[in-house]
Design a protein around this motif. Structure first.
Motif, mmCIF file in Angstrom:
data_model
loop_
_atom_site.group_PDB
_atom_site.id
_atom_site.type_symbol
_atom_site.label_atom_id
_atom_site.label_comp_id
_atom_site.label_asym_id
_atom_site.label_seq_id
_atom_site.Cartn_x
_atom_site.Cartn_y
_atom_site.Cartn_z
ATOM 1 N N ILE A 139 22.097 29.919 33.277
ATOM 2 C CA ILE A 139 23.140 29.223 32.513
ATOM 3 C C ILE A 139 22.868 27.731 32.385
ATOM 4 O O ILE A 139 23.004 27.145 31.308
ATOM 5 N N ALA A 147 25.274 29.143 26.668
ATOM 6 C CA ALA A 147 25.704 29.081 28.067
ATOM 7 C C ALA A 147 27.155 29.536 28.215
ATOM 8 O O ALA A 147 27.499 30.290 29.135
ATOM 9 N N ARG A 148 28.017 29.104 27.288
ATOM 10 C CA ARG A 148 29.426 29.532 27.324
ATOM 11 C C ARG A 148 29.541 31.041 27.126
ATOM 12 O O ARG A 148 30.335 31.712 27.782
ATOM 13 N N VAL A 150 27.262 33.349 27.793
ATOM 14 C CA VAL A 150 26.757 34.040 28.976
ATOM 15 C C VAL A 150 27.793 33.991 30.099
ATOM 16 O O VAL A 150 28.064 35.003 30.765
ATOM 17 N N ARG A 151 28.393 32.815 30.319
ATOM 18 C CA ARG A 151 29.405 32.681 31.370
ATOM 19 C C ARG A 151 30.579 33.620 31.099
ATOM 20 O O ARG A 151 31.097 34.278 32.001
#
Length: 501
Positions: A139, A147-148, A150-151
């Motif tokens: 991430i 990244a958002r 995936v989180r």
């Protein structure tokens, strides 16, 4: 709206027939339609596309292609082997190859796939650990939009989450992608979203008017006055414009269940509970006159609503299910009576398993689904709904009950009298720590998910509408019990704002 439907249908058909279009492009298009909750408009086209592309990709050496085709095929009810798909991505020791940790899209798809276990699939459990570990590590190196995403995928796995909730996040992610050709799908999804919001607002207004006119919250101050929250259970479990009336009626049943639960927890004596139970079993308003006023008002409400639903079903489907619905209420009250017996009997403590078995009943899930079953026009004499609660219902109920016990239902204004699986398990296993018990309970929840998956993907005992509602109810549990450090339900608040307000 119609123009958007035609445009998206043309895109899907072009990709199916274009020689230059890869199987991956076709499957990603199908996946986007499902993730945006607009796939119900293109059932035939999707089936045709999957018949062409899925089998070719299933045995691909590319992680994304193989895992995406597996997930789409299992969701569609095809008999596919997780081991056959995943074995090629493992080394001699049976662990996933480290080189796969660089393939973020492949890892995301592997993570989605890993939650579709139907039991006995060890590689899917390894896939979950491997993908979770490497996605979390990646991430900080990803661009912000990815990244958002995936989180969000790690915190709220696709299969375990409400599709409408995930759809909004997927739409936001799609809009950040460069060189995208999905604008038509995004526009259609946005239009569908607005239509659903208007429909749900109208339903919520109807349920709220009924609740206010009922006056139980004013007459019985001890009961929870949270009609929006009870409607959210109904709204998320039952999907589709054609089931609007079903959502309204089930929201009423859920509301009345909560009133009964609160009365029996904080007001009723054991003698009054026994009288209330007898009145429900006799199903006679004259008997209810002997009840205290708060119970009499509650009884008249559940009596009226249940009879109205039975009349509605008879008019629409030609069968009167009243005896079946009366029995569902009687079984619930017997469950409450058993809880009270355990509470008062000093020398009769239930086992954790006995508690959980009765907790399925007192969760209210079998009651709600008994009403939904007949609203769909099903024959209440169906052998699958015998005296034993069918596992597709009990799985969702156990998931709710266990999660409720893990978080101790801290949103409720009072402490219930129905015990706790955690406490009973600790009594049976005094060497266990609280952490051990919670891990055990989470393991039980995972097992119930596998059983629920088996019914959804393999057995298919009931109609897809009924099974999907059970699945959605289990998914809603993660929204209702995801507290932050201040004991706020931020995901529920976000979800409510997003889909209703």
């Amino acid at each position: 709206m119609q123009e958007g439907l035609t445009h998206v249908r043309n895109i899907l058909n072009q990709r199916r027939h274009q020689k230059s279009a890869s199987g991956r492009e076709v499957m990603i298009t199908v996946d986007n339609l499902k993730r945006l909750c607009i796939d119900h408009y293109f059932v035939e086209e999707i089936q045709s596309a999957m018949d062409v592309a899925c089998m070719d990709l299933l045995h691909s050496d590319d992680l994304l292609d193989a895992t995406l085709s597996f997930r789409l095929m299992r969701e569609a009810g095809h008999d596919v082997s997780a081991d056959d798909v995943l074995r090629k991505f493992t080394g001699d020791a049976g662990e996933f190859k480290l080189a796969l940790s660089k393939d973020i899209r492949g890892l995301l798809s592997l993570h989605d796939m890993s939650h579709l276990s139907i039991g006995g699939e060890a590689l899917l459990h390894k896939a979950k650990r491997f993908s979770s570990k490497h996605l979390a590590s990646a991430i900080r190196h990803l661009e912000p939009g990815l990244a958002r995403y995936v989180r969000q995928s790690l915190d709220h796995p696709y299969h375990l989450s409400l599709m409408q909730y995930k759809a909004r996040h997927h739409l936001s992610y799609m809009q950040t992608l460069p060189n995208r050709d999905t604008a038509a799908m995004e526009e259609l999804a946005a239009a569908e979203f607005q239509l659903n919001k208007l429909m749900h607002r109208k339903e919520m207004q109807e349920v709220t008017r009924w609740w206010v006119d009922l006056g139980l919250a004013q007459e019985i101050p001890e009961v929870r006055d949270q009609v929006l929250k009870w409607y959210m259970w109904s709204m998320t479990a039952i999907q589709g414009a054609s089931f609007s009336r079903h959502r309204v009626e089930i929201a009423k049943i859920i509301s009345l269940f909560v009133v009964v639960d609160d009365i029996l927890d904080v007001i009723a004596t054991t003698e009054e509970l026994s009288l209330f139970t007898e009145a429900v079993k006799m199903w006679n308003t004259t008997v209810a006159n002997s009840l205290p006023s708060c119970m009499r008002a509650c009884y008249m409400a559940l009596y009226t609503v249940t009879n109205e639903i039975a009349d509605m079903v008879e008019k629409e489907h030609g069968l009167n299910p009243l005896n079946h619905l009366r029995k569902a209420w009687a079984v619930l009250f017997d469950g409450f009576m058993l809880e009270r017996k355990w509470l008062l009997a000093i020398d009769q403590v239930p086992t954790a398993e006995e508690y959980l078995r009765n907790g399925v009943i007192t969760s209210g899930v079998p009651l709600a689904f008994a009403h939904y079953f007949v609203l769909l026009g099903n024959n209440q004499s169906n052998e699958a709904l015998s005296d034993d609660i069918h596992y597709v219902i009990s799985c969702a109920a156990k998931i709710i009950r266990l999660w409720n016990d893990i978080v101790s239902a801290e949103d409720e204004p009072h402490k219930g009298l129905d015990g706790s699986y955690r406490d009973l398990y600790l009594m049976e296993n005094p060497r266990c720590s609280l952490g051990d018990v919670e891990a055990h309970m989470r393991g039980l929840i995972a097992c119930e998910w596998e059983e629920l998956n088996r019914e959804c993907f393999c057995r298919r005992t009931f109609s897809s509408s009924f099974t999907q509602a059970c699945l959605n109810l289990a998914r809603m549990t993660g929204v209702m019990y995801s507290y932050d450090k201040e004991h706020r339900l931020l995901i529920l608040e976000e979800y409510t704002r997003m889909l209703l307000l």
